[in-house]
Design a protein around this motif. Structure first.
Motif: not given
Length: 360
Positions: A242, A267-268, A272
């Motif tokens: 993150l 990012e994830l 995510g």
């Protein structure tokens, strides 16, 4: 109210705010000199939206029977007014409110279409198989809204409203044969649009060409798609962490808006992205559960319309950032920057919760 639906909804809102700040602070700092440019108003609209949602959940949803046509009239006025506004990125989609920001009439149009369609169907459900009741009024409404939105031009919003309308007509009982005829009418409408609105042709052609081969014009029409795909590929299984996206540093042009999902993937990672998709799926399933248990047809149709709007918009956005469909400029519900969208979505979810309060 239905607590599982509320919990899923609040998780999406909180997740969206977190990702908006992470995805948007770099471009906000570059463009405005303030890293909080996008998250600050979004937080305010989120708070106001949650308050509005909570208030709407206590209002008897039957009041929208009387407000359906007035809301449609307001939305048509706003869709006309926006055509006289300044262009942004080649489109006229926002009404500038001095000192307050901007208003996007298409968001109000989505809301109004759900209201009017639910109103008409609930009053005439036993005659929905006929053309005069089950097709004609809906065709006129969708036709007027479509023309006004194509003049902006707002292709993604047009597709979304047509999709919402079609789902409500199908659920409401419109005969299947009329959907086949509607396909032919749609083809004729597209041909008419090409003739009557020639400026749409290069706009749509550029989008189709960049979709088929974005690398043919990496610094032009294909730039957004290419950078989005780089971001998604970089994320891998668990992501870079993150806040650790590289593509948000002015590579993806609109990381805080249409392409926020690509930054989320970077990012994830796949995990995510899967969590976000699962939350949207759970929202759909819980919404349909509320619709099935609704006390009357009007309440069921409102829930179906509002929940399907969220899901269709999410599907279209994810399809765009993965280059599954051409870039249509559509935002990700609860995640993308946009006060009008967030407020309207939360208000609509308040109506869903109002229906759940009276559900069997």
């Amino acid at each position: 109210m239905d607590l599982p639906f509320l919990v899923i909804l609040l998780l999406l809102v909180c997740f969206g705010l977190m990702m908006l700040f992470s995805a948007g602070y770099a471009v906000a700092l570059y463009r405005r000199g303030d890293a909080y440019t996008y998250i600050r108003p979004q937080l305010l609209f989120a708070v106001l939206g949650v308050i509005a949602m909570y208030g709407a959940s206590f209002i008897d949803y039957h009041v929208w029977h009387r407000l359906a046509w007035p809301m449609m009239g307001i939305s048509l006025v706003l869709l006309t007014l926006v055509l006289f506004m300044p262009e942004y990125n080649g489109c006229k989609r926002w009404i500038v409110l001095p000192g307050l920001g901007t208003l996007q009439p298409s968001e109000i149009a989505k809301f109004s279409v759900v209201l009017v369609f639910s109103h008409i169907i609930s009053l005439n459900h036993d005659r929905m198989k006929t053309f005069s009741t089950g097709v004609l009024p809906f065709g006129i409404i969708l036709g007027v809204v479509t023309v006004l939105m194509l003049l902006e031009p707002h292709l993604s919003g047009t597709l979304l409203i047509l999709g919402i309308g079609a789902v409500l007509m199908f659920v409401g009982g419109t005969g299947l044969k009329w959907f086949g005829l509607a396909g032919g009418a749609a083809a004729g409408a597209i041909a008419a649009a090409v003739i009557l609105l020639p400026e749409l042709v290069p706009y749509a052609t550029d989008r189709l060409e960049s979709w088929q081969n974005p690398f043919a014009d990496p610094l032009g029409e294909g730039h957004q798609t290419i950078q989005s795909l780089y971001a998604i590929a970089s994320g891998g299984l668990a992501g870079l962490g993150l806040g650790n996206s590289r593509q948000k540093y002015l590579y993806v042009p609109e990381p805080q808006n249409d392409f926020i999902f690509s930054i989320l993937c970077e990012e994830l990672g796949f995990v995510g992205a899967a969590v976000v998709i699962l939350l949207f799926l759970l929202l759909l399933l819980r919404g349909l559960s509320i619709a099935v248990r609704a006390r009357d047809r009007f309440g069921a149709l409102l829930v179906v319309g509002f929940v399907v709007q969220v899901i269709l918009q999410a599907v279209l956005n994810i399809a765009v950032v993965t280059n599954t469909i051409p870039n249509t400029g559509i935002s990700l519900p609860f995640f993308s920057s946009g006060g009008t969208s967030l407020m309207m979505l939360l208000g609509e979810m308040g109506i869903v919760l109002s229906v759940s309060r009276q559900a069997d």
